[in-house]
Write a protein that holds these residues in place. Sequence first.
Motif, short mmCIF file in Angstrom:
data_model
loop_
_atom_site.label_atom_id
_atom_site.label_comp_id
_atom_site.label_asym_id
_atom_site.label_seq_id
_atom_site.Cartn_x
_atom_site.Cartn_y
_atom_site.Cartn_z
N GLN A 193 0.81 -1.21 0.00
CA GLN A 193 0.00 0.00 0.00
C GLN A 193 0.85 1.27 0.00
N LEU A 194 2.10 1.15 0.39
CA LEU A 194 3.04 2.26 0.36
C LEU A 194 4.38 1.75 -0.17
N THR A 195 5.16 2.67 -0.76
CA THR A 195 6.53 2.34 -1.16
C THR A 195 7.48 3.21 -0.35
N SER A 196 8.55 2.63 0.08
CA SER A 196 9.52 3.36 0.90
C SER A 196 10.85 3.46 0.16
N ARG A 197 11.64 4.44 0.58
CA ARG A 197 12.98 4.62 0.04
C ARG A 197 13.94 4.81 1.20
N ARG A 198 15.02 4.06 1.19
CA ARG A 198 16.01 4.18 2.27
C ARG A 198 16.68 5.54 2.20
N ASP A 199 16.70 6.24 3.33
CA ASP A 199 17.31 7.57 3.38
C ASP A 199 18.82 7.42 3.28
#
Length: 412
Positions: A35-41
């Motif tokens: 439901q969401l996509t994340s990106r490593r900071d």
Amino acid sequence: MNDQADGERRLSTRQAAQLLGVKPATVYAYVSRGQLTSRRDPVGRGSSFDAREVEALALRTRREAAAPSGAELAVRTSLTLIEPGRYYFRGVDAVELAARHRYEEVAEWLWTGTLPRGVRFSAPPELLAAARRAVAALPAHSGPIDRLRMATAAAAVADPLRFDLSAEAVLGSARCLIPTLAAALPVVGRAEPATGTLAEQLWCRLTGQEPHPAALGALDLALSLLIDHDLAASTLAVRVAASARAHPYAAVSAGLGALEGPLHGAAGRLAHRMLVEALERGGAAPVVADHLRAGRRVPGLGHRLYEGEDPRATALFARLENVPQAGPALAAARDVVATTAARRPGLHANVDLALAVLTVSCAMPAEAGETVFAVSRTAGWIAHALEEYQERPLRMRPSGQYQGPRPPQPMP
């Protein structure tokens, strides 16, 4: 909130959790469910999230929380609205739209909200070749839905981009699949046209008659009227498949599977046979009597969404008045309605009866109505799949109400 150099707004896990009204751990649960996509900071610790994606999820979550509990399944849609005696495609009167525009143009309106003039759909050679080989391998007694399901599966395998669920890719698949379905069906007698509208491509696969312009126009009108009609059983099956992120070909296959049920797709065939029998026996009275004596409902009459006559039937009957050879079948249909109304005045003609007038008067087989319905409705199924791809994945997962014996039970 973090502003990236390219203008993209990113949120930290804490900010996303605050916007969604959940704990940070729940944010990662949304990620695991797709439901969401994340990106490593790359600089700090943790992950960041696209602000627009988080805001869209928060809006959907609030709307779902506000929905009444315990009610019948309700699905948000911007496609078709049905009101007493009328129905609308994206707010536009569907009958008027279908009367003024060809099927392909109406399909584009349902998909995109735009109305490109003169648009035509064409089948890519590789998809069409695969679909024709698959259909040709079926037994001779195969029905139209058998052929369309096989053609859909073959076209899917021939399309390596079928798993791309972006709106642009899905629409590209739809514009190729619909003409492929029509052109994969065997030709009946008359030579196949090299180009033309979908109605022209489909005509020679339904009848060996030469296409009178008025009859061809009636076929195109029928295709346009039948594109969508809210959440019929087949459309709900399509949305369930799309909710699981099945590709558009698989979603259409789900719709075709539901359409083959006798309570959904067979009505046109039954109405066709009834009209043929009424013509052979010189009137509707003995035919209607036979249906009632056997405890069967009279085909082509009544619709749970309309108290009066189905507006699709009204429009198609009016167009068929201009088809020279349709006179006897039209008279037989009116006879069926009048005979039944003598005892059951609340029953009116539905679109299956009007479609049967077209198929009977143009020397089409009894199953031709199913073919017209399925090819037409494919555009509506694609429209619903497009909507469902924008919703939360796997949201159509009801909970079962267990009625079996309570555990623990002895091991069998």
